[in-house]
Write a protein that holds these residues in place. Structure first.
Motif, short mmCIF file in Angstrom:
data_model
loop_
_atom_site.label_atom_id
_atom_site.label_comp_id
_atom_site.label_asym_id
_atom_site.label_seq_id
_atom_site.Cartn_x
_atom_site.Cartn_y
_atom_site.Cartn_z
N GLU A 333 3.63 21.20 52.65
CA GLU A 333 2.21 21.38 52.34
C GLU A 333 2.02 21.95 50.94
O GLU A 333 1.11 21.55 50.21
CB GLU A 333 1.56 22.30 53.39
CG GLU A 333 1.41 21.65 54.75
CD GLU A 333 0.70 22.56 55.75
OE1 GLU A 333 0.12 23.58 55.33
OE2 GLU A 333 0.71 22.23 56.96
N VAL A 401 -1.70 17.83 56.87
CA VAL A 401 -1.70 19.28 56.63
C VAL A 401 -2.08 19.97 57.95
O VAL A 401 -3.15 19.72 58.50
CB VAL A 401 -2.70 19.68 55.52
CG1 VAL A 401 -2.78 21.20 55.41
CG2 VAL A 401 -2.28 19.06 54.20
N ASP A 404 -2.28 24.90 56.34
CA ASP A 404 -3.13 25.21 55.20
C ASP A 404 -3.10 26.70 54.85
O ASP A 404 -4.13 27.34 54.69
CB ASP A 404 -4.57 24.76 55.47
CG ASP A 404 -5.38 24.69 54.18
OD1 ASP A 404 -4.76 24.59 53.11
OD2 ASP A 404 -6.62 24.78 54.25
#
Length: 705
Positions: A333, A401, A404
């Motif tokens: 990510e 994702v 986050d």
């Protein structure tokens, strides 16, 4: 602020009224009060702490906590503090008074303040404190009384004379203050950090911000939606009620601790009787074993707390495979966030090249087969990325994702992973082994004590054993109850954190949509300014404390260039402060590896730096000075520390042992007054004022034999 005089009236070994005048002169700030062991030096120091803090004196230092515990709790300690001769004569009341001069207190104009704490063993259920301003009671002090829980006088002392959290920096045993260099556990650091934030002046601004936040809630409620207003009110009620629960539990813990001390003393008395019956161990041997047991018990509690900190990490260790999956996902990510714009740029460049190629192909006279065209376009795309954008990672088209995390959250997670990988196992093994060794040592001591008890089964001994067993069970039961209550407090504090987080979220949500009145806007601006100021103040105090400590250590320590850097770590929440030392090779110095003299130098440097950084003017009282110093360290402390740490410094040395004649000669130019505690009888001591130049001779004359 300085202390003009102290009056002890029938307090412990001080029979009748004993007055001592301590005002320093402008160029001489040191007062020496000396006497042999057992004559009343430590009692004099404890009398001052009792006068200021009463029942709360055990929070100042372990020295007072231990003294109270040894007497069986505060009730027995204070109940037995009437001078024995005075009690025989029919007196029932004792007191200690401290008169302060050069006092500067907001909203009060005065030349002196006198604090008197007294206790009557017949009529008193608790000690009483009186504060007189220029000889009279003051309405402001009476107005400070807090909803029946604390008298205004008690609040006044803590708020305007000396907060109890920082008293340890002004009343200390120089031999034991080295414990400041041994603070390692998170719990110890949290306790000490409260004192740091108080003495550095950070806490008053944090309190002001909190008060402004609460004030603004009234403005928020006017523009909040009904549901938001209800939730805001409920959160405030939940926080207040939870704090009430914590206060109530802490009161319960205090009562249980008092009962525990009483039962423990009763058990020890019975144990002594059993040993005397058996005639197998001297009282001296027993007391030595008991002291060792107490020390080990304290160590076990500290180890248990440290192990509990590690226990919280065990579930994460058990979920190691899942953690690594999360770690990989977070890396991806983060990579996605980092490469997102790069990737878009790569694709744009590749598309531009292919578009130009497609335009040129129209002018090419030969028809290119579709499979050949596709092959070259694919290869061109790969080669552009390879030779011009090789540092850009490819992002899978189906990547999602999931978490986050912010950068700070990711860093916190990585710290957890590194801790589990690198230090957890070693720390857990070390603590567990140390805990097992300490537990075995305690069991060994207890076996020795049991073996010393008489084996005879007569009724008297049997009853003693039965009573002792009952008391020991109750002590163990109390310890378990206290442990459970402390866990409850921990849970309640976590609840308060959760409530406050939700409160902040709700405040922000309301703030984003509401209109501000002039007063409201002013309060909002003040809060923003305070947040910025507190952050910068912490950073400023951190840097200033680091520089000040390094200067003090360089001045005091005779190993020049031994310590090259001091780093003060203050976390944003302000509930954890740690001080680290580094050598010339930028290696962290283990404070536990310092010699006892060096630890005392470290503690002295910390105390001096904290006093310098604070706006607090208060006398410094030092018991057992010079105890662990070699010649060079002693000279540095006499010339640099004592003359500068405060405008009034009161030393309690043992002449010849904690202060030699040579050291006294170095100190003499800064001594304004000197006293000898003269022991009249086993139950009575008095203060004899002696000219500083005659102190050693008078001491030798009194105690030559």
């Amino acid at each position: 602020m300085f202390i003009k005089e102290i009056v002890l009236d029938n307090f412990r070994i001080y029979k009748g009224i004993n007055q001592i005048e301590l005002s320093p002169t402008d160029d001489k700030n040191i007062i020496v009060v000396s006497g042999k062991n057992g004559f009343g030096k430590t009692t004099f120091l404890m009398s001052l702490v009792w006068c200021l803090y009463g029942k709360q004196m055990e929070k100042v230092d372990e020295l007072y906590q231990k003294e109270i515990a040894d007497k069986g709790g505060y009730g027995k300690y204070i109940g037995n503090s009437l001078n024995r001769l005075a009690k025989v004569e029919g007196k029932t009341k004792f007191s200690v008074s401290i008169t302060f001069g050069d006092v500067k207190i907001p909203e009060i104009t005065c030349s002196e303040i006198k604090i008197t704490r007294s206790y009557d063993i017949v009529t008193s259920t608790s000690d009483k404190v009186e504060v007189l301003v220029d000889g009279f009671k003051n309405e402001l002090i009476q107005d400070l009384t807090s909803d029946g829980k604390q008298d205004g006088e008690e609040i006044f002392i803590r708020d305007f004379i000396l907060p109890i959290e920082i008293a340890k920096f002004f009343f200390f045993d120089a031999e034991k203050i080295v414990s400041l260099a041994e603070v390692n556990s998170p719990e110890q650091r949290k306790l000490l950090s409260k004192a740091y934030t108080e003495v550095l002046g950070i806490k008053k601004y944090e309190d002001l911000k909190e008060n402004l936040d609460n004030l603004q809630d009234d403005y928020r409620k006017k523009s909040a939606k009904p549901q938001e207003k209800t939730e805001l009110n409920q959160i405030k009620v939940d926080i207040d009620n939870t704090q009430i629960e914590i206060d109530s539990i802490e009161d319960d813990i205090q009562k249980l601790n008092d009962e525990k001390m009483e039962k423990a003393i009763e058990s020890q008395d019975i144990q002594r009787k059993l040993i005397q019956e058996g005639n197998q161990m001297t009282l001296k041997q027993l007391n030595s074993l008991k002291e060792e047991e107490t020390t080990l018990n304290a160590k076990l509690i500290e180890l248990q707390n440290s192990l509990k900190e590690l226990f919280d990490l065990i579930p994460f260790g058990l979920a190691g495979e899942n953690l690594m999956e999360v770690s990989t996902q977070l890396k991806n990510e983060q990579s996605v966030r980092t490469n997102k714009f790069k990737q878009e740029d790569v694709n744009d460049k590749v598309k531009s090249v292919l578009d130009d190629l497609e335009a040129s192909k129209k002018e090419f006279p030969v028809v290119i087969k579709t499979d050949i065209r596709n092959f070259y376009e694919e290869q061109i795309s790969k080669l552009i990325k390879k030779h011009f954008f090789s540092d850009t990672d490819e992002i899978p088209n189906n990547f999602k994702v999931l978490h986050d995390f912010s950068d700070s959250e990711t860093n916190e997670f990585n710290t957890l992973i590194n801790n589990l990988k690198l230090t957890f196992k070693e720390a857990f093994t070390r603590l567990n082994n140390e805990y097992s060794r300490s537990r075995n040592q305690i069991n060994s001591i207890r076996r020795k004590i049991r073996n010393a008890e008489k084996n005879a089964e007569d009724e008297y001994v049997s009853n003693l054993r039965g009573e002792k067993e009952k008391l020991d069970k109750r002590v163990l039961s109390i310890e378990n109850e206290i442990g459970d209550l402390k866990e409850k407090i921990g849970s309640f504090k976590n609840n308060i954190k959760t409530f406050k987080q939700r409160q902040e979220e709700l405040r922000k949500k309301i703030d984003d949509s509401r209109k501000y009145s002039a007063k409201d806007k002013k309060a909002q601006d003040l809060i923003k300014s305070l947040k910025t100021f507190i952050k910068s103040l912490k950073e400023e105090k951190k840097k200033s404390l680091e520089e000040n400590m390094l200067n003090q250590l360089t001045t005091l320590m005779h190993k020049k260039n031994f310590i090259k850097k001091v780093v003060v770590d203050i976390n944003l929440a302000g509930d954890d402060v740690d001080i680290n030392l580094f050598n010339a090779r930028k290696e962290k110095i283990d404070k536990g590896s310092l010699s006892m003299g060096e630890r005392q130098m470290y503690a002295s440097a910390l105390l001096k730096a904290l006093v310098d950084e604070s706006d607090i003017e208060f006398p410094v009282f030092i018991d057992s000075p010079m105890q662990k110093f070699d010649k060079d360290h002693a000279e540095n402390v006499i010339n640099e520390f004592y003359p500068n740490v405060s405008k009034q410094v009161v030393l309690f040395p043992l002449i010849h042992k904690e202060l030699t004649e040579d050291e006294f000669e170095m100190l003499k130019p800064r001594i304004s007054k000197s006293f000898i505690i003269n022991n009249i009888s086993i139950d009575s001591s008095e203060f004899l004022e002696v000219q500083p130049e005659n102190l050693i001779n008078k001491y030798n004359e009194l105690y030559a034999n």
